[in-house]
Scaffold this motif. Structure first.
Motif, PDB file in Angstrom:
ATOM      1  N   ALA A   1      -6.881   2.388   4.237  1.00  0.00           N
ATOM      2  CA  ALA A   1      -5.447   3.140   4.872  1.00  0.00           C
ATOM      3  C   ALA A   1      -5.373   2.710   6.112  1.00  0.00           C
ATOM      4  O   ALA A   1      -4.929   2.065   6.989  1.00  0.00           O
ATOM      5  CB  ALA A   1      -4.925   3.621   4.236  1.00  0.00           C
ATOM      6  N   PHE A   2      -7.012   4.137   6.610  1.00  0.00           N
ATOM      7  CA  PHE A   2      -6.566   4.765   8.082  1.00  0.00           C
ATOM      8  C   PHE A   2      -7.102   2.735   8.735  1.00  0.00           C
ATOM      9  O   PHE A   2      -6.167   2.803  10.170  1.00  0.00           O
ATOM     10  CB  PHE A   2      -7.571   5.059   8.460  1.00  0.00           C
ATOM     11  CG  PHE A   2      -8.130   5.580   9.487  1.00  0.00           C
ATOM     12  CD1 PHE A   2      -7.785   6.679  10.632  1.00  0.00           C
ATOM     13  CD2 PHE A   2      -9.393   5.237  10.067  1.00  0.00           C
ATOM     14  CE1 PHE A   2      -8.066   5.829  11.548  1.00  0.00           C
ATOM     15  CE2 PHE A   2     -10.330   5.618  11.127  1.00  0.00           C
ATOM     16  CZ  PHE A   2      -8.966   5.853  11.854  1.00  0.00           C
TER      17      PHE A   2
ATOM     18  N   GLN B   1       0.980  -1.624  -0.310  1.00  0.00           N
ATOM     19  CA  GLN B   1       0.302  -0.491   0.518  1.00  0.00           C
ATOM     20  C   GLN B   1       0.578   1.183  -0.136  1.00  0.00           C
ATOM     21  O   GLN B   1       1.706   1.356   0.279  1.00  0.00           O
ATOM     22  CB  GLN B   1      -0.685  -0.172   1.481  1.00  0.00           C
ATOM     23  CG  GLN B   1      -2.252  -0.779   0.707  1.00  0.00           C
ATOM     24  CD  GLN B   1      -3.089  -0.202   1.817  1.00  0.00           C
ATOM     25  OE1 GLN B   1      -3.334  -0.207   2.920  1.00  0.00           O
ATOM     26  NE2 GLN B   1      -4.855   0.179   1.577  1.00  0.00           N
TER      27      GLN B   1
ATOM     28  N   SER C   1     -10.097   4.099  -0.950  1.00  0.00           N
ATOM     29  CA  SER C   1      -8.780   3.285   0.154  1.00  0.00           C
ATOM     30  C   SER C   1      -8.297   4.192   0.934  1.00  0.00           C
ATOM     31  O   SER C   1      -7.201   3.350   1.829  1.00  0.00           O
ATOM     32  CB  SER C   1      -7.716   3.359  -1.519  1.00  0.00           C
ATOM     33  OG  SER C   1      -7.866   4.882  -2.089  1.00  0.00           O
ATOM     34  N   GLU C   2      -8.838   5.595   1.448  1.00  0.00           N
ATOM     35  CA  GLU C   2      -7.405   5.990   2.028  1.00  0.00           C
ATOM     36  C   GLU C   2      -8.372   5.577   3.746  1.00  0.00           C
ATOM     37  O   GLU C   2      -8.058   5.502   4.442  1.00  0.00           O
ATOM     38  CB  GLU C   2      -8.595   7.158   1.588  1.00  0.00           C
ATOM     39  CG  GLU C   2      -7.699   8.459   1.106  1.00  0.00           C
ATOM     40  CD  GLU C   2      -8.330   9.851   0.778  1.00  0.00           C
ATOM     41  OE1 GLU C   2      -7.822  10.856   0.286  1.00  0.00           O
ATOM     42  OE2 GLU C   2      -9.498  10.189   1.302  1.00  0.00           O
ATOM     43  N   ARG C   3     -10.057   5.172   3.621  1.00  0.00           N
ATOM     44  CA  ARG C   3     -10.745   4.590   4.542  1.00  0.00           C
ATOM     45  C   ARG C   3      -9.429   3.381   4.942  1.00  0.00           C
ATOM     46  O   ARG C   3      -9.870   2.995   5.902  1.00  0.00           O
ATOM     47  CB  ARG C   3     -11.764   4.462   4.135  1.00  0.00           C
ATOM     48  CG  ARG C   3     -12.699   4.139   5.790  1.00  0.00           C
ATOM     49  CD  ARG C   3     -14.256   4.693   5.652  1.00  0.00           C
ATOM     50  NE  ARG C   3     -14.861   3.647   5.008  1.00  0.00           N
ATOM     51  CZ  ARG C   3     -15.104   3.494   3.931  1.00  0.00           C
ATOM     52  NH1 ARG C   3     -15.150   4.866   3.188  1.00  0.00           N
ATOM     53  NH2 ARG C   3     -16.251   2.604   3.115  1.00  0.00           N
TER      54      ARG C   3
ATOM     55  N   LEU D   1     -13.526  10.209   3.935  1.00  0.00           N
ATOM     56  CA  LEU D   1     -12.094   9.630   3.014  1.00  0.00           C
ATOM     57  C   LEU D   1     -12.945   8.667   1.776  1.00  0.00           C
ATOM     58  O   LEU D   1     -13.581   8.473   2.171  1.00  0.00           O
ATOM     59  CB  LEU D   1     -11.551   8.060   3.895  1.00  0.00           C
ATOM     60  CG  LEU D   1     -10.650   9.437   5.571  1.00  0.00           C
ATOM     61  CD1 LEU D   1     -10.645   8.249   6.067  1.00  0.00           C
ATOM     62  CD2 LEU D   1      -9.925   9.837   4.922  1.00  0.00           C
ATOM     63  N   SER D   2     -12.560   9.099   0.624  1.00  0.00           N
ATOM     64  CA  SER D   2     -12.367   8.348  -0.176  1.00  0.00           C
ATOM     65  C   SER D   2     -11.957   6.403   0.077  1.00  0.00           C
ATOM     66  O   SER D   2     -11.418   6.063   1.336  1.00  0.00           O
ATOM     67  CB  SER D   2     -11.280   7.800  -1.804  1.00  0.00           C
ATOM     68  OG  SER D   2     -10.250   7.545  -0.863  1.00  0.00           O
TER      69      SER D   2
END
Lengths: 140, 562, 383, 429
Positions: C275-276, A140, C271-273, C268-269
């Motif tokens: 990642a979070f 990632q 993918s951002e979510r 968040l998008s």
């Protein structure tokens, strides 16, 4: 680089969807070799944990299949499958790995074509989406 | 179980060219040889042929195999064959694992040899992972008490009891009334034989009452039934005292009753508005006053809001009774007001035609504008819209007979609670499968027949009674029931007693007793829904254990290279 | 005699020790005294920042434990002993008790919950730091605290010091995060709901506003009155109105906080979510403290979430399964986050998943004995 | 005295009777005229009123029956002679050659694709699809082995060459076997009435007039069109369908009786059409709506209210065809307006009478039992012994003794099994 080759885990019940997959074979319906079937007696046996684990292990998609509502060999055990699936669906959506990666299909023993189509569609869709971001292989 | 080295043998079938044509079988055999715990791998032209089966048996002995994997077609057709082959070689059949590489692989990837071969390898790898964790299982055998209880002493119950007793089984026939015979006692003459109902029934009643294998408990009430197939403990109440006995199977033949048409068409208000049952009684007792005109109204309370179903038999009862009145008084003017005549089958259609020939008149009304019954001086007056003629008809009449549906009675509802067997939306007992298991309950060992199942005429009730007796007789004649070892088991140490699994079970095989989970293995059918529900690892399904399934999942993603 | 009352302990000492009229302590003691219950579960304060749940059958000990405890975030549900028992219960305690009852861990008919209105509690560690840095006091000198009119009041031998909670929370202190957006302030799922909201000014600090909700509540209230531990008068309409008003103000505040804390994730998008979640959850060291502290979790050592996953998983299987199992049952008590040594915002994450499901199903855990939908057998039509 | 039992007919009734008897530990011979067991139920798509997929629920029973250790399934075989009495029948069975060794054939189907002649009508799919000279009766056939249609076979030998199992024997001879049984259960089922004799409906002349059984194959997912409702004339989906009841039944010129199941299967078929194609318009022309079974009336109500099926109480006088569109046109009396009306639809489904199966007379003669005037088996005592034929030890169940639906046939089959066991027990005692 080698083209992305999705790995898809399918859980099938002994009585309907597994037989549907058999019928696809008997009818020689061709579909891509990306799916791995795990047989259980009833879709009611499919612990959501198995689905989560499949994703964590690296599945690019998971298919949960069983008898049509009303056709369950175990009276109404697939009702429970359906209810539990709602949880998984929300969970996958919230995780943000793409709701399309998880699919519930009722497939009867005569629906060989439906099984084959389900696999074909899923493989196509997942190829477009790319590998599951939850897969350990994906950086990632 | 003692810790033993796992020794797996893998047999890969070419199935002629069916598998061999699109899968590189030798390469898969080589691959299989290097998988963990695999001590032997070979390929056969047809593993299911005699030489293939011999090869399996030989390898079990020669390589001391304690797990066998066959990769070929579908377990749905061939698993029993390979399982029994393993058993012949002394290997528990639950240590056999089937890998489907034909229907699920070679046949669906015919033009992709590389893909199909890789997939086959993985499927075999999954099989090996699962086989490693397989455990031998013993199939449970439950002894069956050699007797049956029949609840209800109407024609269905009598027939079922007699058939079972004639086969040599002890039967307890329980009836809440003082005499046997049920609803047929109150009827006049029967179609198609024209016999007097009670007369025709007498020989059967006598046969049952005089049968050495049948114990009749009349004026008895069922108090409690515990246990499961093969071992039901029954408690009856007779004159306030408890009677206990044990039976292997149970047949429910509790019958039905006539719907009381209160408030319909002046019933209860006008003396000469009666039901078909009341008419039968009048005919039987010779009390029917000479009636020059009679109107019968069908579907009273049925096919509507009170009772949604069609009661099946009322049209024929009405026609039969109309004809009997005609016999007494050939000049009687009889009208049957109906909403489609249910003269199904061969004899009924014939009777219907005959009735018309005799001059009985049939008027189709529509449920939207039903007939109307009023008093016109001394006489009853029936108004009806004739759909066919598009006209309003006015009929003066001496007698109005209402055909009302059969409905469940309170006794049936109580039996349903007592036996924990379901009632349908129509309140009649609900069978295990509408199409293919019409006289079984989902609960093993309990069967149903007669009007407890839904409206039925005599022959239909008798057929059902015989069918129920067949079902109930099978475990009795075998003397045991065997259960596939895929049932669930509980680790009570791990069980937290949340009880969520109990309601998940479609078969009531789980129960919480004093905070502890109890499994009635005889009731478990092995769906595994409770196991998936259990928030802990306390519940496990034999042969579909959590660890077995998990190992299959993991093996998909973990290539083994040795 | 269900309804709203104003009540107070007849005993002066109890009334004084109790933050607001001492009704709760007196009623608990009365229940023990008159053998209505076998035991009482209370928190015994050992310092302003520490309290231990104790089970006692001594009315005196109960009375000694009186007083409000804002700096303690223990959830009582896990400590409820078998048999007839009474306990003071914040909304999240009561909800935990009910969830445990659903799981067969206790018999709700035997548990008397004297609910406490709650505007939130403070994490003890953070509280200490706050006392030093914001109040400039020595934490050890604090002898009591109270929340009134949006202010947190600390009491020392020298007097009181009050700061606005809003200001404290702006600076990262104040109530635990989960309390800030908690909308359940009045524990209507308990047998009684007690507190100082709604009291007229002249009665503030001297009496308790009590709502009798259930038959059990009635039992305990009557018992306290009959045994002479408590006296009461009916609450005026005005008082009832006032209590609701405060409740609504608190709810409004909670809503604001909810928006503030959850909106950033909402925005968040996908993918951002992910990642979070991966970043946060992968910090897990697998100590299991969250599971042990969770009042809903009753699974013991064989819990399915303890099935071993693989070290290369991006999210530990343990947390994945917990997220799943709590989707319908998380009551938002915040205990998991309190105890996490890795500092994962666990409650926030659990709530994200849980609210999604609970809103969808229209199911609220911890308010009645309705089964969690995960364990429902009936087919839910296109939920 | 022997207690083995012969069951004649491998439809759902015969299968159920066999399973019940075998479950008691009795030895059963199941003789089926066709190359696979399954009967008419195997040809149906869904079943009323639950909508269960027919073959899905039947196939496990077929397998259970075939693999049961106490049941000998003899397919493609006929009963040729019966002598003796109850408890002691001697039965001659002719096993017709299928030109394939059932033991060796694995059902792989390689030979099927090797056969160069592929234009024969497939019987199972009601001739809506063609098959080769060597074929598997249908996808879920039991036993799943091929058979050769020798009538058309030119013995090119392609199939023999491709078969690795060496299963094909084009010179196989018929075989006669004799068995000894104590009781006989007959469950030889029914056939669909051929409506070409009813000229006014144009079956056989108009492509888009089909029978209900043909319709079942058309809507079945494993049928010739994969479940797409392609009408015969142009392989397109029609916009509307009319189902006509009582074709050849309740008709003194053909069969006076009511076939009992058509009102319901038409309702089901209309619902299926609506489910597949939400814009489909369905009409059912009926005489009396006979929805007398469990849950049937409710099913019809649902068809009316939820699936917008239009029920018209009228028996059409004639069907014509629109030359251009090939749409059938129905002419009927409207009972409301009392006028002759015209309705053009895309497809007409004739719900034909169900008649005693071909050869029932010969079978009755072999068995020495009587038929009734409708050529169904005659019942000894229609009230209290509804499954006993006119000869002791021979039981009759299912449609061959009168119209009935699947659950009734299953019920009777189980009942006949119990009666057979009872007869044997009484004789043995």
């Amino acid at each position: 680089m080698k083209e992305f080759d999705p790995k898809i885990v399918a859980f099938c019940c002994n009585w309907c969807s597994y037989a549907g997959a058999d019928l696809a074979g008997v009818s020689r319906m061709q579909y891509p070799p990306n799916v791995r079937i795990i047989k259980v007696m009833c879709s009611g046996r499919i612990d959501p944990l198995f689905v989560l684990m499949s994703f964590l292990e690296g599945a690019d998609a998971v298919l949960v299949t069983g008898c049509h509502i009303g056709d369950c060999h175990y009276i109404d055990a697939n009702h429970k499958t359906k209810n539990r699936f709602e949880f998984l669906k929300e969970m996958i959506a919230e995780l943000g790995i793409g709701e399309e990666r998880l699919r519930l299909e009722w497939i009867s023993a005569t629906e060989g074509e439906k099984f084959a189509d389900m696999v074909k569609e899923t493989v196509e869709k997942i190829k477009k989406m790319g590998p599951s971001p939850l897969s350990p292989k994906v950086m990632q | 179980m003692e810790e033993k080295e796992i020794r797996i043998g893998v047999f890969i079938c070419h199935c002629g060219t069916n598998i061999g044509g699109s899968v590189d079988v030798p390469a898969v055999v080589e691959y299989a040889k290097h998988l963990p715990n695999v001590v032997h791998a070979e390929r056969n032209l047809y593993t299911c042929a005699d030489d293939g089966l011999t090869a399996i048996k030989n390898a079990i002995k020669q390589h001391k195999l304690n797990r066998v994997i066959v990769a070929s077609c579908t377990p749905r057709t061939h698993e029993p064959l390979f399982r029994s082959t393993c058993e012949e070689a002394g290997l528990n059949k639950y240590l056999f694992e089937f890998v489907n590489i034909r229907e699920h692989c070679s046949w669906v990837h015919m033009k992709d040899t590389e893909g199909a071969t890789e997939k086959t390898k993985e499927l075999v790898r999954m099989g090996v992972a699962r086989a490693t964790l397989l455990e031998p299982q013993e199939e449970m055998k439950i002894d069956v008490e050699q007797s049956a209880m029949v609840i209800g002493g109407g024609i269905a119950g009598i027939t079922a009891a007699k058939t079972l007793a004639n086969q040599g089984f002890d039967v307890y026939l329980v009836e809440k009334e003082a005499v046997l015979g049920g609803m047929l006692r109150n009827l006049y003459r029967l179609f198609p034989t024209g016999e007097d109902s009670l007369d025709s029934l007498q020989p059967s009643i006598a046969a049952v009452e005089g049968h050495e294998k049948i114990k009749v408990f009349s004026s008895c009430e069922l108090k409690e039934v515990k246990g499961y197939i093969g071992n039901f403990d029954v408690t009856l109440l007779r004159e306030g005292k408890e009677v206990n006995f044990k039976v292997g199977t149970i047949i429910v033949a509790t019958g039905a009753m006539e719907f009381e048409p209160k408030g319909h068409y002046g019933y209860g208000k006008y003396d000469h508005v009666i039901t078909q049952m009341q008419l039968e009684k009048l005919l039987k007792d010779g009390q029917l006053k000479k009636s020059d005109s009679v109107v019968m109204i069908q579907c009273v309370g049925a096919k509507g809001e009170e009772v949604s179903y069609c009661s099946r038999i009322c049209c024929m009862v009405a026609i039969k009774n109309a004809m009997l009145i005609k016999e007494i008084n050939p000049d009687a003017d009889i009208h049957i007001l109906h909403n489609d005549i249910q003269a199904y089958g061969a004899e009924y259609e014939e009777l219907y035609n005959k009735a018309r020939e005799m001059g009985i008149r049939f008027i189709k009304y529509t449920p939207e504008s039903p007939p109307c019954v009023t008093m016109d001086g001394e006489k009853l007056k029936v108004e009806v819209y004739n759909e066919l003629f598009g006209e309003q008809f006015m009929l003066g009449t001496d007698l109005v007979v209402l055909s009302t549906p059969l409905v469940q009675h309170q006794g049936g509802v109580e039996i349903s609670k007592l036996l924990r067997v379901p009632l349908g939306k129509d309140k009649f007992f609900f069978e295990a499968h509408v199409k293919l298991r019409p006289v079984d309950f989902a609960t093993d060992g309990i069967f149903l027949c007669g009007t407890a199942h839904g409206p039925a005429e005599v022959a239909e009730s008798v057929s059902q009674a015989l069918a129920a007796a067949s079902g109930a007789g099978i475990p009795l004649s075998r003397g045991f029931v065997q259960i596939e070892a895929i049932s669930v088991k509980v680790d009570l140490e791990a069980c937290i007693g949340c009880g969520f699994c109990v309601e998940m079970c479609p078969y009531q095989a789980l129960d919480m007793v004093d905070g502890k989970l109890e499994i009635i293995e005889a009731l478990c059918k092995g769906c595994g829904t409770c196991v998936a529900t259990c928030p802990t690892g306390a519940l496990e399904q034999r042969h579909y254990q959590n660890n077995q399934i998990i190992s299959q999942i993991k093996s998909i993603f973990h290539p083994v290279i040795e | 005699m269900k309804g709203c009352f104003i009540a107070w302990a007849t005993d002066d000492a109890t009334r004084k020790r109790g933050g607001s009229g001492g009704f709760v302590s007196a009623a608990l003691a009365a229940a023990l005294d008159n053998n209505l219950v076998d035991n009482v579960l209370v928190l015994k304060k050992t310092s302003p920042y520490k309290a231990t749940p104790i089970v006692t059958n001594d009315p005196k000990e109960v009375l000694e434990c009186a007083g409000s405890l804002h700096f303690v975030s223990v959830n009582m549900a896990k400590y409820v002993p078998p048999g007839r028992v009474a306990l003071p219960a914040k909304p999240c305690d009561a909800m935990g008790v009910i969830e445990r009852a659903k799981r067969g861990q206790l018999d709700l008919d035997e548990v008397y919950m004297l609910g406490l209105n709650c505007g939130g509690s403070l994490h003890p560690k953070k509280a200490k730091k706050m006392v030093e840095e914001m109040y400039n006091l020595d934490p050890d000198n604090v002898i009591g605290e109270d929340i009134l009119k949006g202010e947190l009041i600390l009491k020392t031998a020298d007097g009181e010091k009050a700061l606005k909670i809003d200001d404290l929370e702006e600076k990262g202190y104040g109530r635990r995060e989960s309390c800030r957006y908690c909308e359940t302030n009045i524990p209507r799922m308990a047998d009684l709901a007690c507190g100082n909201w709604g009291l007229p000014v002249d009665k503030l600090g001297k009496t308790t506003f009590v709502e009798v909700i259930t038959n059990k509540g009635e039992e305990i209230f009557k018992n306290a009155v009959d045994t002479g531990y408590v006296e009461f008068e009916p609450a005026s309409d005005k008082a009832i109105e006032l209590r609701d008003k405060i409740d609504n103000v608190m709810k409004g505040l909670a809503e604001k906080w909810h928006k503030r804390l959850f909106e950033p994730i909402e925005k968040l998008s996908d993918s951002e979510r992910l990642a979070f979640y991966v970043d946060a959850l992968n910090r897990c060291i697998g100590c299991g403290a969250c599971r042990k502290a969770c009042p809903v979790c009753t699974c013991g050592d064989s819990a399915k979430c303890l099935i071993e996953g693989d070290s290369n998983y991006k999210i530990p299987l343990f947390l994945m399964v917990r997220l799943l199992h709590l989707m319908d049952s998380c009551i938002g008590c915040g205990r998991c986050e309190d105890v996490c040594p890795a500092g994962i915002p666990l409650t926030l994450i659990h709530r994200r998943f849980a609210e999604r499901m609970q809103n969808k199903l229209g199911y609220v855990p911890g308010i009645n004995l309705d089964k969690p939908p995960y364990f429902e057998g009936e087919l839910r039509e296109d939920s | 005295m022997v207690d083995d039992v012969l069951v004649i007919g491998g439809g759902v009734a015969g299968i159920q009777a066999s399973i019940d008897l075998a479950g008691r530990g009795l030895k059963v011979y199941l003789v089926e005229r066709f190359p696979s067991i399954g009967g008419k139920m195997a040809q149906l798509d869904k079943t009323f009123p639950t909508g269960d997929c027919s073959i899905c629920i039947l196939a496990p029973k077929m397998m259970e029956c075939f693999s049961h250790e106490n049941i000998d399934v003899l397919t493609h075989a006929e009963v040729k002679g019966v002598s003796g009495n109850a408890g002691d029948f001697r039965v001659k069975i002719l096993k017709k050659p299928r030109y394939v060794d059932e033991e060796k054939c694995t059902g792989c189907g390689d030979c099927v694709s090797a056969c160069p002649y592929i234009n024969l009508p497939d019987e199972f799919d009601m001739a809506l699809r063609s098959r080769g000279n060597i074929f598997i009766p249908f996808l879920q056939a039991v036993p799943r082995v091929v058979m050769v249609d020798r009538e058309h076979c030119v013995k090119c030998g392609n199939c023999q060459v491709i078969c690795d199992a060496g299963a094909i024997d084009l010179y196989q001879k018929p075989e006669e076997i004799e068995i000894h049984v104590g009781a006989i259960i007959v469950a030889c089922g029914f056939d669909s009435f051929d409506p070409s004799g009813i000229k006014e409906y144009g079956y056989g002349r108009y492509k888009n007039v089909i029978t209900a059984l043909e319709y079942e194959r058309l809507v079945c997912a494993s049928g010739p069109t994969g479940g797409h409702l392609d009408r015969p004339s142009d392989k397109k989906t029609p916009n509307s369908i009319a189902f006509i009841q009582c074709v050849g039944s309740r008709d003194v010129n053909h069969n006076p009786y009511c076939s009992s199941v058509c009102c319901m299967h038409a309702t089901k078929e209309a619902i299926l059409a609506k489910e597949h194609y939400p814009s489909m318009e369905n009409y059912i022309f009926y005489t009396d709506m006979r929805a007398f079974g469990k849950g049937f009336q409710e099913y019809v109500d649902r068809a009316k209210n939820e699936y917008e099926v239009r029920y018209i109480r009228s028996k059409p006088g004639e069907i014509t065809e629109d030359k251009e569109t090939k749409n059938p046109v129905i002419w009927y009396d409207d009972t409301v307006t009392r006028q002759v009306k015209r309705l053009e639809v895309g497809l007409v489904v004739l719900c034909t009478a169900l008649v005693p199966s071909k050869g029932i007379k010969e079978l009755a003669d072999v068995l020495g039992v009587e038929l009734d005037k409708n050529r169904f088996f005659k019942i000894a005592d229609p009230l209290y012994a509804p499954l006993d034929s006119s000869r002791e030890g021979i039981l009759v169940c299912g449609y061959c003794q009168g119209p009935k639906d699947i659950p009734e046939a299953v019920t009777q089959a189980k009942g006949a099994a119990a009666r057979a066991a009872e007869v044997l027990a009484c004789l043995g005692a």
